[in-house]
Scaffold this active site. Structure first.
Site, PDB file in Angstrom:
ATOM      1  N   HIS A  72       4.150  -6.151   5.599  1.00 14.27           N
ATOM      2  CA  HIS A  72       5.298  -5.696   6.392  1.00 14.27           C
ATOM      3  C   HIS A  72       4.891  -4.737   7.503  1.00 14.27           C
ATOM      4  CE1 HIS A  72       5.388  -2.101   3.649  1.00 14.27           C
ATOM      5  NE2 HIS A  72       5.852  -1.503   4.733  1.00 14.27           N
ATOM      6  N   ASP A 122       3.128  -8.800  -0.357  1.00  9.75           N
ATOM      7  CA  ASP A 122       3.161  -7.855   0.770  1.00  9.75           C
ATOM      8  C   ASP A 122       1.751  -7.300   0.989  1.00  9.75           C
ATOM      9  OD1 ASP A 122       3.928  -6.160   2.770  1.00  9.75           O
ATOM     10  OD2 ASP A 122       5.018  -4.755   1.467  1.00  9.75           O
ATOM     11  N   SER A 216       3.303   3.292   3.993  1.00  6.34           N
ATOM     12  CA  SER A 216       3.162   1.854   3.774  1.00  6.34           C
ATOM     13  C   SER A 216       1.780   1.350   4.154  1.00  6.34           C
ATOM     14  CB  SER A 216       4.207   1.096   4.591  1.00  6.34           C
ATOM     15  OG  SER A 216       5.498   1.323   4.102  1.00  6.34           O
TER      16      SER A 216
END
Length: 269
Positions: A72, A122, A216
Site C-alpha cells: 500500500h 500487503d 507503514s
C-alpha cells in the site's frame, strides 16, 4: 536461479545481517527515540511532490540492492527515492545515502488489492538504482526462515518515523516501541481483529504502544536465537478507531509467509 539465491545468502551472511553496530535500547505510539543507527536496515521511502521529497513509509534493506516495504506504500504514478542511514529527518548527519528509484523497479505482490487491505499480500519490493554502501549506519536485515511463526508474547520492536499519536505530528527522529507478538488464536477473536486478520499476517502490541501513519512498510524487528535481529513483519494496518486502540494490535504482513515470492522476485529482476 539457485546460484543467485545462494549468492544473496552469502552476501547477507558476509555482511553480518541483523547485527547493528549500535545496540538498540531495552512511529510508534508511546514509544521512545531509537539509539541512532541501532536499526541500520531501516529506510525512509520518500515520494516527490512539488520538487521535493517527503517521507511516506518505512522499509527494510534486505540486500544491497533491494528494499522490502508494504504494497500500500507504492503507487506507480509517483516518483520515489530511498534514504538509508537516516536518524533525524531533515538534518544532514553525514551518513545518509539517498538513492533514486527507477519507475520500473517497483514490485508489488500480484495478489495485493488496494481496496482490501485486510485481504493480505500487503508487501512490495523496491530495487535501488545503485547498490547501498554498507557500514555502521547501513546494514542488511535478516529475514526469518520460510513458514516460521513467532509464539505469543515474543518481544519485538517496531521502528519508524510514523505519527506519535492519532492525527499527531511526525517525529524528526527515528522512534521505536516494544510490541509483544499476539498470536493468531488471540488476534482473530471476534472482539480483537476477527476475520480481518489472516494467517499470513502477524499481530503485535494492542495496548498503549502501536504503529501509526508513516510507520507503514517498516519492520517488526524480533530477536533470533543466534543473537541477531530478524524482520518478521512489514507494518500494514492499524484500527480506524485510532493507532493505539485496546485489543486492536498493529497488524503486519508476516514475512515468513512470503520468502518464496521475495526470492523469486529478486532472482528474476
Amino acid at each position: 536461479m539457485l546460484r543467485l539465491l545462494s549468492s544473496l545468502l552469502l552476501v547477507a551472511l558476509a555482511s553480518g545481517c541483523g547485527q547493528p553496530s549500535h545496540n538498540p535500547s531495552s512511529r510508534v505510539v508511546n514509544g521512545e527515540e531509537a539509539v541512532p543507527h541501532s536499526w541500520p536496515w531501516q529506510v525512509s521511502l520518500q515520494y516527490e511532490k512539488d520538487g521535493s521529497f517527503h517521507h511516506t513509509c518505512g522499509g527494510s534493506l534486505i540486500t544491497p540492492d533491494w528494499v522490502l516495504t508494504a504494497g500500500h506504500c507504492i503507487s506507480t504514478s509517483r516518483t520515489y527515492q530511498v534514504v538509508l542511514g537516516e536518524h533525524e529527518r531533515g538534518v544532514e548527519e553525514g551518513q545518509e545515502q539517498v538513492i533514486p528509484i527507477n519507475a520500473g523497479d517497483l514490485f508489488v505482490h500480484p495478489k495485493w488489492n488496494s481496496m482490501c487491505v485486510s485481504c493480505g499480500n500487503d508487501i512490495a519490493l523496491v530495487k535501488l538504482s545503485r547498490s547501498a554502501q554498507l557500514g555502521d549506519a547501513v546494514q542488511l536485515a535478516c529475514l526469518p526462515p520460510a513458514g516460521e511463526i513467532l509464539p505469543n508474547g515474543a518481544p519485538c520492536y517496531i521502528s519508524g518515523w510514523g505519527r506519535l499519536s492519532t492525527n499527531g505530528p511526525l517525529p524528526d527522529k527515528l522512534q521505536q516501541a516494544l510490541l509483544p507478538v499476539v498470536d493468531y488464536e488471540h488476534c482473530s477473536r471476534w472482539n480483537w481483529w476477527g476475520l480481518s486478520v489472516k494467517t499470513t499476517m502477524v499481530c503485535a502490541g494492542g495496548d498503549i504502544q502501536s504503529g501509526c501513519n508513516g510507520d507503514s512498510g517498516g519492520p517488526l524487528n524480533c530477536p533470533a536465537d543466534n543473537g541477531t535481529w530478524q524482520v518478521h513483519g512489514v507494518t500494514s494496518f492499524v484500527s480506524s478507531l485510532g493507532c493505539n486502540t485496546l485489543r486492536k494490535p498493529t497488524v503486519f504482513t508476516r514475512v515468513s509467509a512470503f520468502i518464496d515470492w521475495i526470492e523469486e522476485t529478486i532472482a528474476n529482476n
